[in-house]
Scaffold this active site. Sequence first.
Site, PDB file in Angstrom:
ATOM      1  CG  ASP A  37      44.156  -7.059  39.092  1.00 43.80           C
ATOM      2  OD1 ASP A  37      44.501  -6.810  40.211  1.00 43.80           O
ATOM      3  OD2 ASP A  37      43.036  -7.943  38.961  1.00 43.80           O
ATOM      4  N   GLY A  38      47.289  -7.632  39.793  1.00 46.43           N
ATOM      5  CA  GLY A  38      48.001  -8.955  40.188  1.00 46.43           C
ATOM      6  C   GLY A  38      49.442  -8.946  40.531  1.00 46.43           C
ATOM      7  CG  HIS A  54      52.990  -2.001  42.925  1.00 44.36           C
ATOM      8  ND1 HIS A  54      51.819  -2.602  42.411  1.00 44.36           N
ATOM      9  CD2 HIS A  54      52.724  -2.038  44.177  1.00 44.36           C
ATOM     10  CE1 HIS A  54      50.878  -2.618  43.187  1.00 44.36           C
ATOM     11  NE2 HIS A  54      51.623  -2.390  44.622  1.00 44.36           N
ATOM     12  CB  SER A  82      41.996   3.104  40.248  1.00 43.79           C
ATOM     13  OG  SER A  82      41.597   2.733  41.501  1.00 43.79           O
ATOM     14  CD  GLU A  84      37.892   3.621  42.910  1.00 46.23           C
ATOM     15  OE1 GLU A  84      38.498   3.397  41.813  1.00 46.23           O
ATOM     16  OE2 GLU A  84      36.927   4.447  43.039  1.00 46.23           O
ATOM     17  NE  ARG A  88      45.966  -0.659  45.958  1.00 48.80           N
ATOM     18  CZ  ARG A  88      46.161  -1.782  45.255  1.00 48.80           C
ATOM     19  NH1 ARG A  88      47.597  -2.445  45.452  1.00 48.80           N
ATOM     20  NH2 ARG A  88      45.382  -2.510  44.330  1.00 48.80           N
ATOM     21  CG  LEU A 148      51.876   2.174  21.136  1.00 49.98           C
ATOM     22  CD1 LEU A 148      50.879   1.468  20.874  1.00 49.98           C
ATOM     23  CD2 LEU A 148      52.613   1.690  22.504  1.00 49.98           C
TER      24      LEU A 148
END
Length: 179
Positions: A37-38, A54, A82, A84, A88, A148
Amino acid sequence: MNLSVFKGLYTKLRELRIKDVEIDMNNLPQHIGIIMDGNGRWAKRKGLARKAGHAAGAKTLQEIAEFCGDLGIKVLTAYAFSTENWRRPKEEVEALMKLLRNYMKNCLKRAAKNDMVVRVIGDKSGLDDDIRGKIEELEKATANNQGLNFQIAINYGSRDEIVRSIRKVLEDVKAGKLE
Ligand code: FPP
Protein backbone atom coordinates in the site's frame (compact mmCIF):
# COMPACT_ATOMS: atom_id res chain seq x y z
CA MET A 1 23.52 -14.58 13.88
CA ASN A 2 26.43 -14.49 11.44
CA LEU A 3 28.26 -11.27 10.67
CA SER A 4 26.79 -10.69 7.20
CA VAL A 5 23.22 -11.06 8.52
CA PHE A 6 24.02 -8.65 11.32
CA LYS A 7 25.49 -6.16 8.88
CA GLY A 8 22.41 -6.44 6.66
CA LEU A 9 20.13 -5.88 9.62
CA TYR A 10 22.12 -2.90 10.81
CA THR A 11 22.21 -1.29 7.36
CA LYS A 12 18.48 -1.81 6.88
CA LEU A 13 17.61 -0.27 10.24
CA ARG A 14 19.83 2.70 9.46
CA GLU A 15 18.18 3.12 6.06
CA LEU A 16 14.82 3.10 7.81
CA ARG A 17 16.25 5.60 10.31
CA ILE A 18 15.38 3.27 13.18
CA LYS A 19 17.99 3.76 15.84
CA ASP A 20 16.80 2.52 19.20
CA VAL A 21 15.42 -0.82 18.32
CA GLU A 22 16.13 -4.18 19.80
CA ILE A 23 15.35 -7.33 17.90
CA ASP A 24 15.06 -10.50 19.93
CA MET A 25 16.55 -13.00 17.52
CA ASN A 26 15.21 -15.85 19.64
CA ASN A 27 11.66 -14.61 19.39
CA LEU A 28 11.11 -13.82 15.72
CA PRO A 29 7.66 -14.17 14.15
CA GLN A 30 7.20 -17.34 12.08
CA HIS A 31 4.96 -15.74 9.50
CA ILE A 32 4.88 -12.10 8.39
CA GLY A 33 2.15 -10.63 6.18
CA ILE A 34 2.58 -7.48 4.15
CA ILE A 35 -0.16 -5.54 2.40
CA MET A 36 1.35 -3.49 -0.37
CA ASP A 37 0.00 0.00 0.00
CA GLY A 38 1.09 3.59 -0.47
CA ASN A 39 3.02 3.13 -3.74
CA GLY A 40 0.93 5.81 -5.43
CA ARG A 41 1.27 8.28 -2.56
CA TRP A 42 5.03 7.69 -2.41
CA ALA A 43 5.32 8.44 -6.15
CA LYS A 44 3.14 11.54 -5.88
CA ARG A 45 5.29 12.96 -3.10
CA LYS A 46 8.31 12.56 -5.34
CA GLY A 47 6.54 14.04 -8.39
CA LEU A 48 6.63 10.68 -10.19
CA ALA A 49 4.02 8.64 -12.05
CA ARG A 50 2.12 6.01 -10.06
CA LYS A 51 3.79 3.21 -12.00
CA ALA A 52 7.17 4.43 -10.73
CA GLY A 53 5.78 4.00 -7.21
CA HIS A 54 4.75 0.43 -8.02
CA ALA A 55 8.18 -0.33 -9.47
CA ALA A 56 9.83 1.00 -6.30
CA GLY A 57 7.36 -1.02 -4.17
CA ALA A 58 8.23 -4.20 -6.07
CA LYS A 59 11.95 -3.59 -5.54
CA THR A 60 11.43 -2.98 -1.83
CA LEU A 61 9.36 -6.15 -1.56
CA GLN A 62 12.23 -8.17 -2.99
CA GLU A 63 14.65 -6.60 -0.52
CA ILE A 64 12.31 -7.34 2.38
CA ALA A 65 11.93 -10.96 1.25
CA GLU A 66 15.71 -11.42 1.13
CA PHE A 67 16.08 -9.72 4.48
CA CYS A 68 13.43 -12.00 6.03
CA GLY A 69 15.28 -14.99 4.60
CA ASP A 70 18.54 -13.79 6.16
CA LEU A 71 16.83 -13.37 9.52
CA GLY A 72 15.45 -16.92 9.40
CA ILE A 73 11.75 -16.00 9.15
CA LYS A 74 9.83 -19.03 7.85
CA VAL A 75 6.99 -17.52 5.83
CA LEU A 76 6.39 -14.13 4.22
CA THR A 77 3.07 -13.43 2.51
CA ALA A 78 2.78 -10.31 0.39
CA TYR A 79 -0.69 -9.19 -0.68
CA ALA A 80 0.18 -7.60 -4.00
CA PHE A 81 -2.85 -7.37 -6.27
CA SER A 82 -6.45 -7.81 -5.12
CA THR A 83 -9.51 -8.62 -7.24
CA GLU A 84 -10.59 -4.99 -6.68
CA ASN A 85 -7.37 -3.72 -8.25
CA TRP A 86 -8.65 -4.70 -11.73
CA ARG A 87 -10.92 -1.63 -11.47
CA ARG A 88 -7.97 0.76 -11.61
CA PRO A 89 -7.35 2.71 -14.84
CA LYS A 90 -6.37 0.43 -17.75
CA GLU A 91 -2.95 2.04 -18.06
CA GLU A 92 -2.15 1.36 -14.39
CA VAL A 93 -3.35 -2.27 -14.57
CA GLU A 94 -1.21 -2.79 -17.68
CA ALA A 95 1.81 -1.29 -15.93
CA LEU A 96 1.21 -3.58 -12.94
CA MET A 97 0.97 -6.67 -15.14
CA LYS A 98 4.18 -5.69 -16.92
CA LEU A 99 5.84 -5.28 -13.57
CA LEU A 100 4.56 -8.66 -12.47
CA ARG A 101 6.02 -10.31 -15.59
CA ASN A 102 9.43 -8.76 -14.95
CA TYR A 103 9.21 -9.50 -11.27
CA MET A 104 8.67 -13.22 -11.92
CA LYS A 105 11.70 -13.26 -14.22
CA ASN A 106 14.01 -11.49 -11.74
CA CYS A 107 12.64 -13.48 -8.85
CA LEU A 108 13.70 -16.70 -10.59
CA LYS A 109 17.35 -15.61 -10.50
CA ARG A 110 17.26 -14.15 -7.04
CA ALA A 111 15.30 -16.99 -5.43
CA ALA A 112 17.96 -19.46 -6.58
CA LYS A 113 20.64 -17.27 -5.04
CA ASN A 114 18.68 -16.85 -1.81
CA ASP A 115 17.36 -20.42 -1.52
CA MET A 116 13.75 -19.20 -1.39
CA VAL A 117 10.58 -21.13 -2.13
CA VAL A 118 8.23 -18.86 -4.07
CA ARG A 119 4.53 -19.55 -4.52
CA VAL A 120 1.78 -17.40 -5.95
CA ILE A 121 -1.56 -17.73 -4.20
CA GLY A 122 -4.91 -16.35 -5.34
CA ASP A 123 -6.97 -16.90 -8.47
CA LYS A 124 -4.40 -17.28 -11.22
CA SER A 125 -7.06 -18.03 -13.84
CA GLY A 126 -7.60 -14.29 -14.32
CA LEU A 127 -3.99 -13.70 -15.38
CA ASP A 128 -2.55 -13.79 -18.91
CA ASP A 129 -1.21 -17.15 -20.08
CA ASP A 130 2.39 -15.96 -20.26
CA ILE A 131 2.30 -14.68 -16.67
CA ARG A 132 0.80 -17.99 -15.52
CA GLY A 133 3.61 -19.78 -17.36
CA LYS A 134 6.24 -17.67 -15.61
CA ILE A 135 4.62 -18.34 -12.24
CA GLU A 136 4.62 -22.08 -12.91
CA GLU A 137 8.28 -21.96 -13.92
CA LEU A 138 9.20 -20.01 -10.78
CA GLU A 139 7.22 -22.30 -8.46
CA LYS A 140 8.73 -25.42 -10.01
CA ALA A 141 12.28 -24.08 -9.93
CA THR A 142 12.10 -23.08 -6.26
CA ALA A 143 9.93 -25.88 -4.84
CA ASN A 144 12.85 -27.75 -3.28
CA ASN A 145 14.67 -24.75 -1.86
CA GLN A 146 15.18 -24.67 1.88
CA GLY A 147 14.96 -21.01 2.89
CA LEU A 148 12.12 -18.54 3.26
CA ASN A 149 8.68 -19.52 1.99
CA PHE A 150 7.69 -16.46 0.04
CA GLN A 151 4.01 -16.33 -0.93
CA ILE A 152 2.74 -13.65 -3.27
CA ALA A 153 -1.02 -13.13 -3.27
CA ILE A 154 -2.26 -12.05 -6.70
CA ASN A 155 -5.91 -11.64 -7.67
CA TYR A 156 -7.02 -12.31 -4.13
CA GLY A 157 -10.15 -11.08 -2.40
CA SER A 158 -12.31 -12.08 0.55
CA ARG A 159 -15.49 -12.42 -1.52
CA ASP A 160 -13.64 -14.54 -4.07
CA GLU A 161 -12.12 -16.72 -1.34
CA ILE A 162 -15.55 -17.37 0.24
CA VAL A 163 -17.04 -18.34 -3.14
CA ARG A 164 -14.11 -20.68 -3.90
CA SER A 165 -14.31 -22.29 -0.43
CA ILE A 166 -18.04 -22.95 -0.83
CA ARG A 167 -17.41 -24.43 -4.30
CA LYS A 168 -14.72 -26.72 -2.85
CA VAL A 169 -17.06 -27.89 -0.05
CA LEU A 170 -19.81 -28.61 -2.60
CA GLU A 171 -17.34 -30.57 -4.77
CA ASP A 172 -16.27 -32.62 -1.72
CA VAL A 173 -19.92 -33.33 -0.84
CA LYS A 174 -20.58 -34.38 -4.44
CA ALA A 175 -17.55 -36.65 -4.42
CA GLY A 176 -18.73 -38.24 -1.17
CA LYS A 177 -15.72 -36.98 0.78
CA LEU A 178 -17.92 -34.84 3.02
CA GLU A 179 -21.42 -35.26 4.37
C1 FPP B 1 -0.65 -0.48 -3.48
O1 FPP B 1 -0.34 0.88 -3.70
C2 FPP B 1 -0.06 -1.34 -4.49
C3 FPP B 1 -0.77 -2.11 -5.35
C4 FPP B 1 -2.22 -2.18 -5.33
C5 FPP B 1 -0.12 -2.96 -6.36
C6 FPP B 1 1.15 -3.66 -5.94
C7 FPP B 1 1.54 -4.57 -7.03
C8 FPP B 1 2.68 -4.54 -7.70
C9 FPP B 1 3.78 -3.64 -7.39
C10 FPP B 1 2.77 -5.46 -8.89
C11 FPP B 1 3.98 -6.26 -8.93
C12 FPP B 1 3.85 -7.45 -8.13
C13 FPP B 1 4.73 -7.85 -7.24
C14 FPP B 1 4.59 -9.17 -6.64
C15 FPP B 1 5.87 -7.04 -6.83
P1 FPP B 1 -1.48 1.93 -4.03
O2 FPP B 1 -1.51 2.13 -5.51
O3 FPP B 1 -2.77 1.47 -3.43
O4 FPP B 1 -0.93 3.17 -3.34
P2 FPP B 1 -1.80 4.43 -2.80
O5 FPP B 1 -2.70 3.89 -1.72
O6 FPP B 1 -0.75 5.34 -2.29
O7 FPP B 1 -2.55 4.98 -3.97
